[in-house]
Scaffold this active site. Structure first.
Site, PDB file in Angstrom:
ATOM      1  CG  HIS A 189      -2.028  -0.904   1.241  1.00  0.00           C
ATOM      2  ND1 HIS A 189      -1.882  -2.257   1.049  1.00  0.00           N
ATOM      3  CD2 HIS A 189      -3.361  -0.682   1.408  1.00  0.00           C
ATOM      4  CE1 HIS A 189      -3.080  -2.831   1.101  1.00  0.00           C
ATOM      5  NE2 HIS A 189      -3.994  -1.891   1.314  1.00  0.00           N
ATOM      6  CD  GLU A 192      -5.581   4.734   0.879  1.00  0.00           C
ATOM      7  OE1 GLU A 192      -6.820   4.640   0.937  1.00  0.00           O
ATOM      8  OE2 GLU A 192      -4.809   3.941   1.460  1.00  0.00           O
TER       9      GLU A 192
END
Length: 327
Positions: A189, A192
């Site tokens: 991840h 973001e």
């Protein structure tokens, strides 16, 4: 005809239907009413509150049997939206507290449910182990050991989830190096909440081939071009980004611009009931926002299948289904 879809970014606990979690809490006489709104959905105010609500909802999942039931419920929802293959993030942190023996039991229950769903509904699932970033690098090492000891044709990847602003990707190098040596494929991840630099750091320091989200790369076009040149695949979750306030609407989301610049983008739901979405809804809203037709979605599904961490045998089967649907 509903198009067949391939999803690469789905958190197993985050895909739990609210009714499932409420029912399990009632069975255990656990009061977690604070995680729901008046309509029975999950209630949170921002991303960091979302993480707390997520962990509170997950707290009622306490046995391998719970995860077996959860997996069946999640895969039934995915299959109803046309998903033929999904890669789900699994966290030993939640499945036995990173104890290897307990993790094996949880993993066996999840896999048993997945194989049952494949027989009955035709949806294929594979697992990606993810440490929780804000739990810290030391716990990530324990999680990596769980992943390494259970790696194979079903448990196929290793990633990193959680609060992107907690620490740096290089802090988790040991865990990623161990996973790589065990033959696991890597994702992370990034991009973001941490901005473009977090994407650059994940690619450079962890040597991942996919990025979860990655959309903030659009703020640095040199990075976008580097991603395109490398062939790094972005696991884009537009509905999640809009629901959490990263972008005000689908039309404002950068997925179209990233794709136009040559980046390999895929489409996923992230934590669908939290964000009131499904894969079918993602497709519909993207079609409305960018006038994408079945041909575009066919390319995205094929990109997803080619980027999946599964075996070549499974990939060929997926591509054959997609080719037939888009013929």
């Amino acid at each position: 005809m509903m198009l067949p879809k391939v999803e690469l970014h789905l958190h197993l606990e985050g895909a739990a239907p609210p009714a499932f979690i409420r029912g399990l809490a009632a069975e255990r006489h656990i009061d977690i009413g604070r995680v729901f709104d008046e309509r029975g959905g999950y209630a949170f105010t921002d991303f960091w509150h979302f993480l707390k609500v997520y962990e509170a909802a997950t707290s009622v999942l306490t046995t391998p049997g719970d995860y077996r039931r959860l997996t069946r419920a999640v895969l039934a929802e995915s299959a109803a939206s046309g998903v033929i293959y999904t890669e789900a993030f699994l966290s030993p942190d939640f499945c036995g507290g990173r104890d290897l023996s307990a993790w094996r039991d949880y993993l066996a229950a999840i896999r048993e449910a997945a194989e049952e769903a494949e027989r009955q509904e035709g949806i294929v699932m594979r697992g990606i182990v993810t440490p929780i970033r804000h739990f810290g690098p030391e716990k990530a090492r324990e999680t990596a050991i769980c992943a390494v000891e259970t790696a194979g044709d079903w448990l196929v990847g290793f990633g990193l989830a959680g609060d992107e602003k907690s620490g740096n990707p290089k802090d988790f190098s040991w865990a990623f190096d161990a996973a790589r040596e065990a033959g696991l494929r890597l994702t992370c991840h990034a991009g973001e909440w941490g901005g473009p630099q977090s994407v650059r750091d994940a690619i450079r320091d962890l040597r991942v081939e996919r990025i979860g989200h990655g959309v903030r790369a659009i703020e640095d076009l040199a990075l976008v071009d580097e991603i395109a040149e490398r062939g790094t695949v972005l696991e884009v979750c537009p509905g999640s980004n809009v629901a959490l306030g990263l972008y005000p609407s689908f039309r404002a989301h950068p997925i179209h611009r990233l794709r136009e610049r040559g980046v390999k983008v895929t489409v996923s739901t992230d934590d669908p009931p939290f964000f009131h979405t499904t894969m079918e809804r993602e497709y519909a809203l993207l079609a409305e926002a960018f006038d994408w037709d079945d041909g575009v979605f066919g390319v995205i599904a094929r990109t997803s299948a080619e980027a999946a961490f599964c075996t070549e045998e499974t990939r060929k089967k997926l591509l054959k289904i997609l080719e037939k649907a888009h013929a």
